[in-house]
Design a protein around this motif. Structure first.
Motif, PDB file in Angstrom:
ATOM      1  N   ARG A   3      49.807 -40.986 -58.534  1.00  0.00           N
ATOM      2  CA  ARG A   3      48.957 -40.238 -57.621  1.00  0.00           C
ATOM      3  C   ARG A   3      48.118 -39.267 -58.426  1.00  0.00           C
ATOM      4  O   ARG A   3      48.613 -38.615 -59.339  1.00  0.00           O
ATOM      5  N   LEU A  44      55.211 -36.562 -55.909  1.00  0.00           N
ATOM      6  CA  LEU A  44      53.944 -36.066 -55.367  1.00  0.00           C
ATOM      7  C   LEU A  44      53.234 -35.224 -56.413  1.00  0.00           C
ATOM      8  O   LEU A  44      53.823 -34.303 -56.987  1.00  0.00           O
ATOM      9  N   GLU A  46      49.817 -34.203 -55.724  1.00  0.00           N
ATOM     10  CA  GLU A  46      48.748 -33.535 -55.011  1.00  0.00           C
ATOM     11  C   GLU A  46      49.293 -33.119 -53.649  1.00  0.00           C
ATOM     12  O   GLU A  46      50.338 -33.616 -53.203  1.00  0.00           O
ATOM     13  N   GLU A  47      48.581 -32.211 -52.985  1.00  0.00           N
ATOM     14  CA  GLU A  47      49.043 -31.770 -51.672  1.00  0.00           C
ATOM     15  C   GLU A  47      49.097 -32.962 -50.726  1.00  0.00           C
ATOM     16  O   GLU A  47      48.115 -33.678 -50.553  1.00  0.00           O
ATOM     17  N   THR A  48      50.245 -33.142 -50.098  1.00  0.00           N
ATOM     18  CA  THR A  48      50.486 -34.297 -49.242  1.00  0.00           C
ATOM     19  C   THR A  48      51.132 -33.840 -47.941  1.00  0.00           C
ATOM     20  O   THR A  48      52.090 -33.063 -47.953  1.00  0.00           O
ATOM     21  N   ASP A  77      53.937 -30.596 -52.337  1.00  0.00           N
ATOM     22  CA  ASP A  77      53.343 -30.921 -53.637  1.00  0.00           C
ATOM     23  C   ASP A  77      54.408 -30.674 -54.692  1.00  0.00           C
ATOM     24  O   ASP A  77      55.318 -29.852 -54.504  1.00  0.00           O
ATOM     25  N   LEU A  89      52.752 -40.586 -45.183  1.00  0.00           N
ATOM     26  CA  LEU A  89      52.102 -39.668 -46.107  1.00  0.00           C
ATOM     27  C   LEU A  89      50.598 -39.651 -45.853  1.00  0.00           C
ATOM     28  O   LEU A  89      49.976 -40.706 -45.713  1.00  0.00           O
ATOM     29  N   THR A  91      47.094 -37.942 -47.549  1.00  0.00           N
ATOM     30  CA  THR A  91      46.478 -37.180 -48.633  1.00  0.00           C
ATOM     31  C   THR A  91      44.964 -37.174 -48.455  1.00  0.00           C
ATOM     32  O   THR A  91      44.400 -38.030 -47.787  1.00  0.00           O
TER      33      THR A  91
END
Length: 256
Positions: A3, A44, A46-48, A77, A89, A91
């Motif tokens: 990711r 993770l 990145e912000e998810t 994250d 999820l 994103t």
């Protein structure tokens, strides 16, 4: 799966599986929706927005105990997910341009669907001019939930198998998404972008509002239906209200 913080330039092909999950049909140009493979290890980076679809808490395996409760969600994250049931999820929330999202993605404008615009058979019909759009619907399989999560009395003991489907909604700021109460399934909503609220009423009349459940990005409201021995769901009069331009996720648990 690797990711990164970049956003896909095009919608991923729905149904194209990887070793950790499957992109869903309501992914957009900027927002990726994915259903994970049960048991997959997912770091993770990145912000998810992570939505727990099941009756089992999601343990985040952090240094201090932390969980995402059943049928709830969290913005996460820098954690590694592993769950025996699928997770949903999302994103790219912070990079998706919200304004006019439904029209840009060619989603269904609800007022253009005669069956919906004619009403659900109870109370005043859905106003056809309402600026409300629905994405494609994704079928997410079967989930078994304790009856108590459906609003059944605490002494209920028989788990209930349900077919789960999900879609996104878009409405611009100030949209009244119509007071209604008829549902033959369990529904919960997760805020993806913008600020909205679920409102409850004593009647199909805005002047009878008695509760607002404010939804900020990452939050999911608790179920507020009742469920009885005849497998019937009962809801108060309710509606979604968009305080700002909003995108939210609808999860619907239907009888098998």
């Amino acid at each position: 799966m690797t990711r990164t913080t970049s956003v896909p330039s095009a919608t991923p092909a729905a149904g194209t599986s990887t070793d950790t999950g499957t992109p869903l049909a309501f992914s957009t140009r900027g927002l990726r929706a994915e259903l994970t493979t049960p048991g997959a290890k997912i770091p993770l980076q990145e912000e998810t927005l992570v939505v727990n679809l099941s009756a089992e808490p999601l343990d985040l395996h952090t240094e201090r105990p932390s969980q995402v409760a059943p049928l709830q969600s969290a913005l996460l994250d820098r954690v590694t997910l592993r769950h025996p049931a699928p997770l949903l999820l999302l994103t790219g929330m912070n990079t998706e341009r919200i304004a006019d999202l439904g029209a840009r993605e060619n989603w269904l404008r609800i007022g253009n669907d005669p069956a919906v615009a004619a009403g659900a058979g109870e109370g005043a019909p859905f106003p056809a001019g309402t600026p409300l759009w629905r994405s494609p619907i994704a079928q997410l399989g079967t989930v078994t939930l304790p009856a108590q999560l459906l609003g059944a009395p605490s002494e209920a003991s028989t788990p209930v198998p349900l077919k789960l489907q999900a879609n996104l909604w878009y409405a611009p700021a100030g949209t009244d998404c119509h007071i209604h109460r008829r549902h033959d399934f369990l529904e919960v909503h997760t805020q993806v972008a913008g600020r909205g609220r679920m409102q409850k009423f004593h009647a199909q009349d805005a002047e009878t509002r008695y509760q607002d459940v404010v939804l900020e990005p990452g939050s999911t409201h608790a179920p507020f239906c009742g469920y009885d021995a005849t497998a019937t769901w009962s809801y108060p009069w309710h509606r979604y209200w968009a305080d700002t331009d909003c995108v939210w996720l609808a999860l619907e648990y239907h009888p098998c």
